[in-house]
Design a protein around this motif. Sequence first.
Motif, PDB file in Angstrom:
ATOM      1  N   UNK A   2       9.192  14.233   8.987  1.00  0.00           N
ATOM      2  CA  UNK A   2      10.385  14.952   8.802  1.00  0.00           C
ATOM      3  C   UNK A   2      11.049  14.527   7.632  1.00  0.00           C
ATOM      4  N   UNK A   3      10.899  13.498   7.001  1.00  0.00           N
ATOM      5  CA  UNK A   3      11.771  13.110   5.747  1.00  0.00           C
ATOM      6  C   UNK A   3      10.629  12.468   4.780  1.00  0.00           C
ATOM      7  N   UNK A   4      10.906  12.241   3.674  1.00  0.00           N
ATOM      8  CA  UNK A   4      10.028  11.428   2.510  1.00  0.00           C
ATOM      9  C   UNK A   4      10.172   9.941   3.352  1.00  0.00           C
ATOM     10  N   UNK A   5       8.882   9.469   3.414  1.00  0.00           N
ATOM     11  CA  UNK A   5       8.421   8.337   4.033  1.00  0.00           C
ATOM     12  C   UNK A   5       7.980   7.188   3.032  1.00  0.00           C
ATOM     13  N   UNK A   6       8.431   5.944   3.498  1.00  0.00           N
ATOM     14  CA  UNK A   6       8.087   4.637   2.397  1.00  0.00           C
ATOM     15  C   UNK A   6       7.877   3.581   3.311  1.00  0.00           C
ATOM     16  N   UNK A  54      -0.887   5.213   9.318  1.00  0.00           N
ATOM     17  CA  UNK A  54      -1.360   6.485   8.767  1.00  0.00           C
ATOM     18  C   UNK A  54      -0.492   7.579   8.373  1.00  0.00           C
ATOM     19  N   UNK A  55       0.989   7.600   9.086  1.00  0.00           N
ATOM     20  CA  UNK A  55       1.885   8.331   8.939  1.00  0.00           C
ATOM     21  C   UNK A  55       2.542   8.340   7.451  1.00  0.00           C
ATOM     22  N   UNK A  56       2.465   6.949   6.818  1.00  0.00           N
ATOM     23  CA  UNK A  56       2.785   6.686   5.554  1.00  0.00           C
ATOM     24  C   UNK A  56       1.965   7.088   4.382  1.00  0.00           C
ATOM     25  N   UNK A  57       0.851   7.572   5.062  1.00  0.00           N
ATOM     26  CA  UNK A  57      -0.095   8.116   3.743  1.00  0.00           C
ATOM     27  C   UNK A  57       0.257   9.277   3.271  1.00  0.00           C
TER      28      UNK A  57
END
Length: 398
Positions: free
Chosen positions: A164-168, A395-398
Motif C-alpha cells: 500500500x506504500x512505497x517500501x524500503x 519478498x514484499x520489499x522486492x
Amino acid sequence: MSSFRTLDDLGDVTGKVALVRVDLNLPMKDGSATDVTRVEAVKPTILELADKGAKVLLLAHFGRPKGQRHSTMSTSFVQGDVEKVLGKEIMFIPEVMGPVVEQSIGILRNGDIGLLDNVRFWPGEEANDPEFARGIAAHGDFYVNDAFSAAHRAHASTEGLAHHLPAYAGRAMEAELKALDAALGNPEQPVAAVVGGAKVSTKLDVLENLVGKVQHLIIGGGMANTFLAARGVDVGKSLCEHDLKDTANRIMDQADHAGCTVHLPYDVVVAKEFAANPHSLRVCNVHEVAEEEMILDVGPQAVEALGDVLKTCRTLVWNGPMGAFETEPFDAATVALAKTAAALTEGGSLTSVAGGGDTVAALAHAGVKDDFTFVSTAGGAFLEWMEGKDLPGVAALK
Ligand code: ADP
Ligand code: MG
C-alpha cells in the motif's frame, strides 16, 4: 543485492510520515527491559529518518495478545527503554489508525518520533487483512521495514503494508540481508555449514537445503548422535532420535550426490550423568561409548580436524552449538571451534555468519560474538532463511 530499496533511495522526506516496522519485543523483568539489543539494532534507521526531517511512527508487536487489547502488552511498557537508547523523548500513541493517530501526527514536529500501540491488539495484523493494512497505510507517506526477525511472518505490518506504500528496507534489515546473501545466497566457496543443537527433527529442512549449497556440512550437538546411530554406532543413553535413521541416511546420500562432505565427530566427550564436571566424564572414540553413557560434546581431536576444515573455507554459516554448552565442560568444542572461526574471520580468510537463539548465547559465552562477520539475533526468521525459504517480509520489499 539491489533487488530491494533502502533508505539511500529515499528523496526528500522533510515533513513526510514514515511508518517504520521495528522489533521492540524486548525481554522484560519488573517493568523494564533486560536486554535492549533489538532497540540498538533499529536505532540507526530511526535516527536517520528523524535527522532527515521525517515524522517517524514506530510500529511493533509486543507479546502475544491474540487480536485483543491487553493491559499488560501495550508497547507503552517499552517507551522508556526506547527513549533511553535513542537519547530522545518519543510520543506514545495508543492506537495504530484513526483520529487519534491523525491528531498525533499533527502534534509531532518534523524529526519527532511516535510509538504506536501493539499492532497485534488488532486481529487484522496476524490475519494480514488488506483493509487493516490500508487503514494504517493511510497515515503514512512511506513504509520502512527494519524488523528482519519478524520477516518470516506474513502479517499486515511486516508484509501487507508494502503493498500500500512505497517500501524500503531499514539499515538493520539491509545489513542482515547483505550478510545472509554473502553466506548462502552468493557466497565465496568453499562454504562450510556447522549445524548443531539438540534435535535433527527441528532442523531437517535446514539440513536438506544446506547439502545442496555447501561443500562441508559439519554436524555436531545432539543431532550428530542421530547421524552416528544411523551409521550403526551405538550411542548409549545419548539424546538420539532413533526413528529418524532413514532420514539421516537419506540426507547423507543427498550430500554424497551433491559433492558435500558430511563431517561427524569421531571422538566424543561422554558422561554417565548430565551435570557439571561429573566424575564419570571421559573422552573416547565414538565406537567406545558404553551403554550407560551419554555423548555431551564433540571430542578434542574432531574439533581440531574441524578447525582445519574451516581453514580451507572462505565462508561459514553456523547454527546450533556443538555440545551441551550450558554445562561445563561440555562447552569446550563449541568454544574452541567458535574461537577458530573468529580468528580466521579476523585474519580475513573467512566470512562467518551465525544465528539461532542458543547459538548467539554460545558465541557470547565463547567471547567471540563481535568477532564474527555477522551474528543474527533473528531466531525463527534466521532458521527459515537457512531452510532456503522466501521470507514474506523480505519478498514484499522486492
Ligand atoms: P539454536 O537455538 O541455536 O537453534 P538449538 O535450540 O537447536 O540451537 O540447540 C541448542 C541446545 O542443544 C542447547 O540447549 C544444548 O544444550 C543442546 N545440545 C547440544 N548438544 C547436545 C548433546 N550432545 N546432548 C544434549 N543436548 C545437546
Ligand atoms: Mg534453541
